[in-house]
Design a protein around this motif. Structure first.
Motif, PDB file in Angstrom:
ATOM      1  N   GLN A   1      33.057  44.320  33.910  1.00 39.25           N
ATOM      2  CA  GLN A   1      31.605  44.400  34.262  1.00 39.25           C
ATOM      3  C   GLN A   1      31.330  45.721  34.741  1.00 39.25           C
ATOM      4  O   GLN A   1      31.324  45.685  35.849  1.00 39.25           O
TER       5      GLN A   1
ATOM      6  N   ARG B   1      35.396  45.232  44.224  1.00 38.59           N
ATOM      7  CA  ARG B   1      36.599  45.895  43.795  1.00 38.59           C
ATOM      8  C   ARG B   1      36.390  47.153  43.027  1.00 38.59           C
ATOM      9  O   ARG B   1      35.737  47.307  41.948  1.00 38.59           O
TER      10      ARG B   1
ATOM     11  N   ASP C   1      28.194  49.982  46.033  1.00 37.19           N
ATOM     12  CA  ASP C   1      29.245  49.414  45.950  1.00 37.19           C
ATOM     13  C   ASP C   1      29.597  48.529  44.359  1.00 37.19           C
ATOM     14  O   ASP C   1      30.637  48.460  43.902  1.00 37.19           O
TER      15      ASP C   1
ATOM     16  N   ALA D   1      36.994  42.732  35.604  1.00 38.49           N
ATOM     17  CA  ALA D   1      37.359  44.050  35.000  1.00 38.49           C
ATOM     18  C   ALA D   1      36.349  44.736  33.825  1.00 38.49           C
ATOM     19  O   ALA D   1      36.295  45.642  33.694  1.00 38.49           O
TER      20      ALA D   1
ATOM     21  N   CYS E   1      37.306  38.424  39.959  1.00 41.22           N
ATOM     22  CA  CYS E   1      38.381  39.340  39.698  1.00 41.22           C
ATOM     23  C   CYS E   1      39.544  38.769  39.082  1.00 41.22           C
ATOM     24  O   CYS E   1      39.846  37.343  39.516  1.00 41.22           O
TER      25      CYS E   1
ATOM     26  N   LYS F   1      30.755  49.205  36.352  1.00 45.80           N
ATOM     27  CA  LYS F   1      29.421  49.605  37.334  1.00 45.80           C
ATOM     28  C   LYS F   1      29.388  50.874  37.031  1.00 45.80           C
ATOM     29  O   LYS F   1      30.155  51.406  36.162  1.00 45.80           O
ATOM     30  N   TRP F   2      28.171  51.283  37.504  1.00 44.43           N
ATOM     31  CA  TRP F   2      27.765  53.024  37.484  1.00 44.43           C
ATOM     32  C   TRP F   2      27.865  53.218  36.004  1.00 44.43           C
ATOM     33  O   TRP F   2      28.422  53.943  35.492  1.00 44.43           O
TER      34      TRP F   2
ATOM     35  N   GLY G   1      31.797  54.050  32.721  1.00 47.76           N
ATOM     36  CA  GLY G   1      31.415  54.160  34.273  1.00 47.76           C
ATOM     37  C   GLY G   1      31.470  55.632  34.426  1.00 47.76           C
ATOM     38  O   GLY G   1      32.043  56.223  33.835  1.00 47.76           O
TER      39      GLY G   1
ATOM     40  N   TYR H   1      36.167  55.212  34.594  1.00 50.06           N
ATOM     41  CA  TYR H   1      36.730  53.804  34.258  1.00 50.06           C
ATOM     42  C   TYR H   1      35.830  53.300  33.267  1.00 50.06           C
ATOM     43  O   TYR H   1      34.881  53.833  33.229  1.00 50.06           O
TER      44      TYR H   1
ATOM     45  N   TYR I   1      45.438  44.001  33.498  1.00 48.57           N
ATOM     46  CA  TYR I   1      44.578  43.065  33.378  1.00 48.57           C
ATOM     47  C   TYR I   1      44.821  42.288  31.914  1.00 48.57           C
ATOM     48  O   TYR I   1      44.092  41.976  31.030  1.00 48.57           O
TER      49      TYR I   1
ATOM     50  N   ASP J   1      32.602  56.664  37.634  1.00 48.17           N
ATOM     51  CA  ASP J   1      33.815  56.786  38.604  1.00 48.17           C
ATOM     52  C   ASP J   1      34.879  57.479  37.836  1.00 48.17           C
ATOM     53  O   ASP J   1      35.294  56.981  36.892  1.00 48.17           O
TER      54      ASP J   1
ATOM     55  N   ARG K   1      24.596  48.307  36.103  1.00 50.33           N
ATOM     56  CA  ARG K   1      25.725  48.065  35.475  1.00 50.33           C
ATOM     57  C   ARG K   1      25.879  46.945  34.259  1.00 50.33           C
ATOM     58  O   ARG K   1      24.635  46.421  33.931  1.00 50.33           O
TER      59      ARG K   1
END
Ligand code: MTE
Ligand code: MO
Length: 470
Positions: free
Chosen positions: A299, A137, A282, A297, A185, A301-302, A242, A252, A322, A244, A288
């Motif tokens: 959790q 996701r 991914d 939502a 998700c 990442k990056w 994050g 994010y 969300y 991204d 993370r």
């Protein structure tokens, strides 16, 4: 094999059904497996490869890599492939051009950003979902992170306390904790809500959920090392940022209330491994956050920074997405400020096998049903009920609970039941499952009552229709 006709990959792609014949490729051979499908020991899973290469699935189910199986396949050969698979041209103006490759079994829900889920029948094969089959996701392009320059910043609003850790610090300076945790998700099973009334969002089936073992330092240890005692701080939220970014440069980000961070402080993992391997790009390479028992939502990442702050994250996905509403709220009257961001998720379960539309043998007198059940907040699963007559009568499924404490059950519970086919079936039966968690929270019987404009929290009884042809 000389003498056989030559086909292109797109010729093969057109052959995915019994009616059109089912073709697969292996190396440069084309095979018609239509008549073999019913005798395949692994059942209809072989159909996952229909219209494409069988190799990624053979890598997944290692038993296939034997001479006899290759020989048997060779008997089904109908032709050759001569072309090489196309390499996608690299477009430097496409922010998604550097995204990683995905396993062919992943069913895309959107391509840019990439979102996808595995076929449900694969999900119950492994308690720990393999990394390359874990749902993806993404809201934005996947960052390409250099480990050497990676830093995780920790800061506190107000005193401005500031520390940063390198990847090496995370690996070497802290105790490594490992826990199996489900990510789901908020939109998992949205496709069932869409049948009632359209909603905005990706059309997820039942597999926008996965269970992996996550490893890394626990948040509490990291904060302590940074001189922060989470039980003493006055800030009200913990923010996770994050790497991204959207085209305007906003990353994010998500946050959780400090109360939740305190409740879970030794369970929250700053993860650098997923199922014992480095986290795939991914899924957040290299680091993370994993906050067990709550919605996907958060959790993040990056992960690049953790902030203690007086305000929750102002990120779009925290503020204006969300969240759950009743079914009379629409896009004209929705007030996103009126309810809090989703954290712990409600109890859910789904049937993974058989899949919708399966044809049983005409003389079948029973069917084995398998699936998952899980609840938010670490609430273990105490019961899964299954019905094969549309909910008139119920049986209890056999549960395989994870080896985790009842009040900290963060992994999922697989279940299985073998049900007798009702004598009076008219060629079709509806199988249903529903779970109860430790608080005896149960799933709603139908999706009508929980419909909402974003199609989140879709946890009604799960129904699968199968046929028993005469
Ligand atoms: N973190 C960042 N940085 N960017 C994202 O787009 N998506 C979130 C969450 N963390 C997201 C993110 C959502 S909505 C979900 S459901 C999970 O990641 C999905 O995690 P996965 O792709 O590893 O399955
Ligand atoms: Mo999500």
């Amino acid at each position: 094999q000389p003498g056989l006709p030559t086909y292109t990959l797109s010729d093969v792609e057109k052959h995915k059904t019994k009616e059109k014949r089912i073709w697969v490729t292996y190396k440069n051979g084309v095979y018609d497996i239509t008549d073999y499908v019913t005798s395949h020991p692994g059942g209809t899973k072989i159909l996952l490869a229909a219209g494409g290469s069988i190799e990624p699935y053979w890598n997944m189910y290692g038993v296939h890599k034997q001479g006899e199986i290759v020989e048997m396949l060779e008997e089904l050969r109908i032709g050759n492939i001569t072309e090489k698979p196309k390499e996608q041209a690299f477009d430097k103006n496409d922010p998604y051009a550097n995204d990683p490759k995905r396993h062919p079994a992943i069913i895309p829900a959107s391509s840019k950003p990439f979102n996808g889920e595995p076929p449900s029948a694969i999900l119950t094969d492994n308690f720990l979902t393999p990394n390359d089959l874990f749902y993806i996701r993404n809201h934005l392009p996947v960052p390409d992170v250099n480990l050497k320059s990676y830093k995780l910043d920790i800061s506190v609003q107000g005193p401005g306390k500031f520390t940063s850790f390198s990847f090496d610090d995370l690996k070497r300076k802290f105790h490594k904790k490992s826990t199996a945790v489900v990510l789901q998700c908020a939109g998992n099973r949205r496709s069932e809500m869409v049948k009632i009334k359209p909603v905005k969002g990706l059309n997820w089936g039942t597999s926008a959920i996965g269970n992996a073992e996550w490893s890394g330092p626990c948040l509490d240890d990291l904060l302590k090392q940074a001189g922060i005692d989470i039980d003493q701080v006055t800030q009200k939220h913990v923010l996770f940022c994050g790497m991204d970014k959207d085209p305007a440069g906003s990353p994010y980000e998500a946050s959780i209330p400090i109360e939740l961070a305190r409740l879970l402080k030794r369970d929250i993992i700053v993860a650098y491994e997923m199922n014992g391997q480095e986290i795939p790009r991914d899924h957040g390479y290299p680091v993370r956050i994993i906050i067990p028992g709550i919605v996907g939502a958060r959790q993040v990442k990056w992960l690049t920074s953790i902030k203690l702050s007086n305000e929750e994250s102002m990120c779009h996905w925290q503020q204006n997405d969300y969240k759950g509403f009743h079914s009379s709220i629409d896009w004209n009257n929705v007030n996103f400020k009126s309810v809090p961001a989703i954290m712990e998720l409600p109890v859910t379960s789904a049937i993974c096998e058989p899949i919708e539309g399966t044809d049983l043998a005409p003389d079948a007198d029973e069917v084995t049903v398998k699936g998952y059940a899980w609840s938010g907040g670490g609430r273990g699963i105490v019961r899964v009920d299954v019905s094969i007559d549309g909910g008139k009568t119920w049986d209890s499924a056999t549960l395989s609970p994870p080896k985790q404490p009842m009040y900290k059950t963060f992994a999922w519970t697989f279940w299985e039941a073998t049900l007798p086919i009702p004598k009076n079936h008219k060629g079709k039966v509806e199988i249903i499952c529903k779970a109860a968690d430790l608080s005896y929270n149960v799933q709603p019987d139908s999706v009508e009552g929980i419909w909402n404009l974003r199609g989140v929290l879709s946890n009604a009884w799960h129904r699968v229709n199968i046929s028993i042809p005469k």
